[in-house]
Every structure is written in C-alpha cells, then in structure tokens.
Scaffold this motif. Structure first.
Motif, PDB file in Angstrom:
ATOM      1  N   THR B  18       2.503  15.697   5.929  1.00 33.42           N
ATOM      2  CA  THR B  18       3.419  16.471   6.771  1.00 33.42           C
ATOM      3  C   THR B  18       4.801  15.831   6.765  1.00 33.42           C
ATOM      4  OG1 THR B  18       1.639  17.249   8.212  1.00 33.42           O
ATOM      5  CG2 THR B  18       3.864  17.230   9.144  1.00 33.42           C
ATOM      6  N   THR B  20       8.971  16.339   8.388  1.00 35.11           N
ATOM      7  CA  THR B  20       9.842  17.013   9.348  1.00 35.11           C
ATOM      8  C   THR B  20      11.294  16.862   8.919  1.00 35.11           C
ATOM      9  OG1 THR B  20       8.304  16.670  11.176  1.00 35.11           O
ATOM     10  CG2 THR B  20      10.593  17.139  11.747  1.00 35.11           C
ATOM     11  N   LYS B  78       8.987  21.563  10.496  1.00 32.49           N
ATOM     12  CA  LYS B  78       7.819  20.788  10.105  1.00 32.49           C
ATOM     13  C   LYS B  78       7.049  21.536   9.031  1.00 32.49           C
ATOM     14  CE  LYS B  78       3.948  20.164  12.608  1.00 32.49           C
ATOM     15  NZ  LYS B  78       3.029  19.631  13.663  1.00 32.49           N
ATOM     16  N   SER B  80       3.595  21.340   7.039  1.00 29.00           N
ATOM     17  CA  SER B  80       2.272  20.734   7.031  1.00 29.00           C
ATOM     18  C   SER B  80       1.595  20.957   5.691  1.00 29.00           C
ATOM     19  CB  SER B  80       1.410  21.347   8.138  1.00 29.00           C
ATOM     20  OG  SER B  80       2.025  21.214   9.402  1.00 29.00           O
TER      21      SER B  80
END
Lengths: 115, 113
Positions: B18, B20, B78, B80
């Motif tokens: 992940t 960001t 974000k 994922s």
C-alpha cells in the motif's frame, strides 16, 4: 467511446514558425481547455473557452492565442514559436453543467519540440 | 488564487503493498471538488477518484481511496494492493465553481516487482 482528439502526437517546428495545435471533442462539451505540462511544474493553464467564440486567458497565456469557431474544435496557436515553448500540450473538455464536476476528458497530448 | 501542493515528486512501492500520495491545497471556498488523475506512459490522463468537499465520507474506487481532511486542507490518495499497472504520474487537482481545474506538480509512482 467519447473522445478528445489532438491532431498530432509529436511535432517538431522551427523557431519563428506559426504553429497550430488542434483539438476536437465529440461529446458536445461547452468548455474546452489548453494546458501545458512540463517536468516538475505539473499542468499549467494556457487558455480556456466556455463557449463558441469565447476565450479566457489562463495562467500562462503569453506567446499563445486560441480560436474556437466551432463548439467541437479548440485550436492553440503559437504565433512565433520559441524554444521555451518546447513542451507537452494537453487539451481537455467538460460539460458546463453539474456533470462537469465529474472532471475533464483529456486528449493524449502533443509533444512539441521547437528547434 | 487556489494552489495545490504535492510534496512528493517521486514515490515507490512494492507490488501488492500500500502507498499513500500526499496533496494539500489552499482555498477560501467552502464548496469545491478534489480529484486525483493518473497519467501512465501513454500520456492519457485518467480520472482515478473525486471528492466533493461537502461530503464527509471519503471517496473509494476499488483499490483507490482518499483521506479527505477538510479542516487541514489535505487530500491524500491511498493505493492498496499495488499493481505494476499503477506505475504512473499522479496529479491532484482542485476545482470550485466554474473555474478551471488547478493541478499540483505531480508525483511519479514506481511499482517494484
């Protein structure tokens, strides 16, 4: 599939030439935009048009002009190309209503090199 | 004038992890829209996700979600389960009223296999 089409993907022009970058959309959008994209500077607005025959200056209009004679076509004109106008040029369009809040539709860009 | 700041010129992420991406903006408006666009090597700008400022709930589109903090004027993206196809330039953008989109300078995301 809806489209914004920019007439040239790559273009090489000489200093001092008059250059036309063409953009055509088939979505009946009222609003059209020209951005310039440079590394580290993101997208900067050159000119935009909210309707036929209308045009507004963006953040960096110097050295450029535009033409919007028909709703579907928005042309960017470099009156006398200079090397500092070597860049990627992106055209975009959107509806003027609330649907326009779903963002813009972009063309694939024209990479212009002025030598 | 409104401004959009992306403080990370480049980011990298391992496949399946992940990541960001950060974005802050400056405005005195209360009603506006925020966007994340993706620009792969093909150069075609693709809308990833949008957020209306009046909505408190964070927008989500499959593996993409945002963390919208209105008071802090922050709008992070974000991603994922990162995939190789996520490698691209990502641009944060702001719009209010009938004014044109204002873009940040972009973040180049690399995905490592």
């Amino acid at each position: 599939d809806v489209k914004v089409t920019q007439s040239s993907r790559y273009l090489v022009k000489r200093t001092g030439e008059k250059v036309f970058l063409e953009c055509v959309q088939d979505m009946d959008h009222e609003n059209m935009f020209w951005y310039r994209q440079d590394p580290g500077l993101g997208l900067r607005l050159i000119y935009f048009s909210y309707d036929v025959k209308m045009k507004e200056k963006g953040d960096i209009p110097e050295g450029y002009s535009v033409s919007r004679e028909k709703k579907e076509r928005f042309s960017l004109i470099l009156e006398s190309a200079s090397t500092n106008q070597t860049s990627m040029y992106l055209c975009a369009s959107r509806f003027s209503g609330t649907d326009g809040n779903y963002g813009y539709t972009f063309g694939s860009g024209t990479r212009l090199t002025v030598v | 004038a409104q401004t959009v700041t992306q403080s990370q010129p480049e980011m990298s992420v391992q496949e399946a992890e992940t990541v960001t991406l950060s974005c802050t903006y400056d405005t005195s408006e209360s009603d506006y829209y925020l966007f994340w666009y993706k620009q792969p090597p093909s150069r075609q700008m693709i809308l990833v996700i949008r957020q209306e400022a009046y909505k408190q709930q964070n927008a989500t589109e499959n593996r993409f979600s945002v963390n919208f903090q209105k008071a802090a004027k922050s709008f992070s993206l974000k991603i994922s389960d990162s995939q190789l196809g996520d490698a691209a330039m990502y641009f944060c953008a702001y719009k209010s009223g009938n004014t044109p989109l204002v873009f940040g300078k972009g973040t180049r995301l690399s995905v490592i296999a």
